[in-house]
Design a protein around this motif. Structure first.
Motif, PDB file in Angstrom:
ATOM      1  N   LYS A  75       0.813  -1.210   0.000  1.00 14.39           N
ATOM      2  CA  LYS A  75       0.000   0.000   0.000  1.00 14.39           C
ATOM      3  C   LYS A  75       0.847   1.260   0.000  1.00 14.39           C
ATOM      4  CE  LYS A  75      -3.742   2.283   2.541  1.00 14.39           C
ATOM      5  NZ  LYS A  75      -4.614   2.233   3.736  1.00 14.39           N
ATOM      6  N   TYR A  76       1.982   1.208   0.686  1.00 14.77           N
ATOM      7  CA  TYR A  76       2.836   2.387   0.821  1.00 14.77           C
ATOM      8  C   TYR A  76       4.216   2.120   0.226  1.00 14.77           C
ATOM      9  CZ  TYR A  76      -0.781   3.971   4.038  1.00 14.77           C
ATOM     10  OH  TYR A  76      -1.989   4.351   4.582  1.00 14.77           O
ATOM     11  N   PRO A  77       4.934   3.177  -0.140  1.00 16.09           N
ATOM     12  CA  PRO A  77       6.252   2.990  -0.754  1.00 16.09           C
ATOM     13  C   PRO A  77       7.262   2.359   0.199  1.00 16.09           C
ATOM     14  CG  PRO A  77       5.880   5.298  -0.239  1.00 16.09           C
ATOM     15  CD  PRO A  77       4.570   4.605  -0.046  1.00 16.09           C
ATOM     16  N   LYS A 146       2.900   7.304   4.953  1.00 18.04           N
ATOM     17  CA  LYS A 146       3.505   6.233   5.731  1.00 18.04           C
ATOM     18  C   LYS A 146       4.561   5.551   4.867  1.00 18.04           C
ATOM     19  CE  LYS A 146       1.067   3.818   8.671  1.00 18.04           C
ATOM     20  NZ  LYS A 146       0.095   2.874   9.281  1.00 18.04           N
ATOM     21  N   MET A 147       5.385   4.735   5.511  1.00 22.42           N
ATOM     22  CA  MET A 147       6.474   4.073   4.795  1.00 22.42           C
ATOM     23  C   MET A 147       6.584   2.623   5.226  1.00 22.42           C
ATOM     24  SD  MET A 147       9.465   6.968   5.348  1.00 22.42           S
ATOM     25  CE  MET A 147       9.252   6.992   7.142  1.00 22.42           C
ATOM     26  N   VAL A 170       5.060   4.441  10.179  1.00 23.18           N
ATOM     27  CA  VAL A 170       5.707   3.197   9.735  1.00 23.18           C
ATOM     28  C   VAL A 170       4.656   2.118   9.538  1.00 23.18           C
ATOM     29  CG1 VAL A 170       7.445   1.454  10.262  1.00 23.18           C
ATOM     30  CG2 VAL A 170       7.807   3.826  10.985  1.00 23.18           C
ATOM     31  N   GLU A 171       4.476   1.678   8.308  1.00 21.55           N
ATOM     32  CA  GLU A 171       3.532   0.606   8.009  1.00 21.55           C
ATOM     33  C   GLU A 171       4.125  -0.753   8.377  1.00 21.55           C
ATOM     34  OE1 GLU A 171      -0.132  -0.866   6.032  1.00 21.55           O
ATOM     35  OE2 GLU A 171       0.544   0.729   7.359  1.00 21.55           O
ATOM     36  N   GLY A 339      -2.229  -2.604   4.997  1.00 20.40           N
ATOM     37  CA  GLY A 339      -2.605  -1.656   6.035  1.00 20.40           C
ATOM     38  C   GLY A 339      -4.044  -1.784   6.490  1.00 20.40           C
ATOM     39  N   LYS A 340      -4.920  -2.323   5.662  1.00 18.44           N
ATOM     40  CA  LYS A 340      -6.332  -2.440   6.028  1.00 18.44           C
ATOM     41  C   LYS A 340      -6.637  -3.755   6.730  1.00 18.44           C
ATOM     42  CE  LYS A 340      -8.013   0.484   2.234  1.00 18.44           C
ATOM     43  NZ  LYS A 340      -8.875   0.533   1.019  1.00 18.44           N
ATOM     44  N   THR A 341      -6.099  -4.838   6.213  1.00 18.54           N
ATOM     45  CA  THR A 341      -6.455  -6.153   6.740  1.00 18.54           C
ATOM     46  C   THR A 341      -5.460  -6.700   7.734  1.00 18.54           C
ATOM     47  OG1 THR A 341      -5.301  -7.365   4.992  1.00 18.54           O
ATOM     48  CG2 THR A 341      -7.546  -6.670   4.526  1.00 18.54           C
ATOM     49  N   GLY A 342      -4.212  -6.219   7.657  1.00 16.60           N
ATOM     50  CA  GLY A 342      -3.171  -6.749   8.523  1.00 16.60           C
ATOM     51  C   GLY A 342      -2.716  -8.126   8.123  1.00 16.60           C
TER      52      GLY A 342
END
Length: 359
Positions: A75-77, A146-147, A170-171, A339-342
């Protein structure tokens, strides 16, 4: 000496001793960095990102996701933080492979590589805060919400310190053979001979890479002699790159020395602080089995925590990302959590088949 002879003499020096000639070391470093990355077929954007801390410029490269429809996309870079004495170019093959899944940003820490050389505090706690706040200022300037933060060695220590202070940014935290986690053996000094104690005392009077600067233009040859294996992982340009990256004002080295105890341990080891990390931040340790880092203690201390994973690469030493780039990237991508479901990346995806053929 006639004016003709003097002019000839001046023109003779650069051809015989290239490190006394123009262009500047900064320009030669940029060229060496470019040759290493270009040889790997990496298309990248290079920028100097200015942050408020002492008007520091952070040298940054960005590699956009190469696949229009990646099999797995975080989701994030992905943001890479190099280790001591290193720089963005040494991520090389790992950047090439990681960019198939998400945009990758890699930057030279302030005081290292092509970044500015600001003076940091001589107080360890303040110096560490200045360094991690610089990372936060860089994130803000890059407009990153986030990263997925990946840190190697000293960069792993700083990435953990950053996550302790800024967990919401921090993701995922991925630590590639991180330095500074274990406490120093209290009996270390007692085990040394008198000669070894004297050697340690002399070493501690200087910055860690002082010898590299002292030998000047012979620096690349010294690095080649100490690490002949690096040419196999990169190219001959890597020796110029490492020398030039560490030939300027060593303010980053001074921070490392300030934070370290006998260079091998941290004055404030993460073993005393890691449990304070927000447990909503997933952490993955990736160690090299043949590394000098004591990964067994790290695994024993943190391996049972629910938000922590630990992997050992039997094919690698300390530089896990370079020793086996395919395996390293497989572990990094496999560790990223949505990030949404983990949830983990689906196990049925064969990342090894999706990764490009090694160069």
């Amino acid at each position: 000496m006639s004016i003709f002879e003097y002019t000839w003499y001046l023109s003779w020096i650069p051809s015989r001793f290239p490190y006394f000639s123009c262009p500047s070391k900064s320009q030669r470093l940029a060229e060496a960095e470019g040759r290493i990355l270009s040889a790997l077929g990496i298309k990248y954007l290079a920028r100097l990102i200015q942050i408020p801390f002492k008007n520091t410029e952070i040298s940054t490269i960005t590699v956009n996701c190469e696949s229009e429809q990646p099999i797995v996309k975080a989701k994030y870079p992905i943001v890479l933080i190099h280790g001591f004495g290193a720089g963005v170019a040494l991520w090389g093959s790992a950047i090439k492979r990681l960019a198939q899944f998400q945009t990758v940003h890699a930057f030279d820490l302030p005081g290292f590589g092509r970044s500015s050389r600001p003076k940091f505090s001589s107080d360890p706690e303040t110096a560490e805060t200045e360094m991690i706040d610089s990372i936060e200022q860089w994130r803000d300037k890059m407009n990153l919400e986030k990263m997925n933060l990946v840190g190697h060695s000293f960069g792993g220590y700083l990435a953990t310190s950053y996550a302790l202070k800024y967990p919401k940014r921090v993701e995922n935290l991925i630590l590639a053979d991180p330095w500074g986690f274990n406490e120093m053996d209290p009996e270390f000094a007692q085990k040394l001979t008198s000669r070894q104690k004297n050697i340690f005392w002399v070493i501690q009077q200087f910055n860690p890479l002082a010898v590299l600067r002292l030998v000047g233009g012979y620096g690349p040859s010294l690095v080649r002699r100490l690490r002949p294996d690096l040419a196999l992982k990169y190219s001959e340009d890597v020796y110029d790159y490492i020398y030039l990256a560490n030939s300027r004002d060593p303010t980053g080295e001074e921070v490392f020395k300030c934070l370290s105890e006998n260079l091998g341990w941290a004055k404030q080891p993460m073993s005393k602080r890691f449990h304070e990390l927000d447990n909503t931040v997933p952490v993955t340790f990736i160690h090299g089995e043949r590394s000098w880092i004591d990964w067994r203690t790290t695994r024993r201390l943190f391996g049972e925590l629910e938000h922590v994973e630990s992997h050992i690469m039997d094919s690698a030493g300390h530089h896990v990302y370079a020793d086996d780039a395919d395996k390293f990237v497989q572990l990094v991508i496999g560790s990223l959590k949505d990030g949404k479901t983990g949830e983990l990346v689906p196990e049925e995806v064969n990342l090894e088949e999706e990764i490009v053929t090694p160069i």
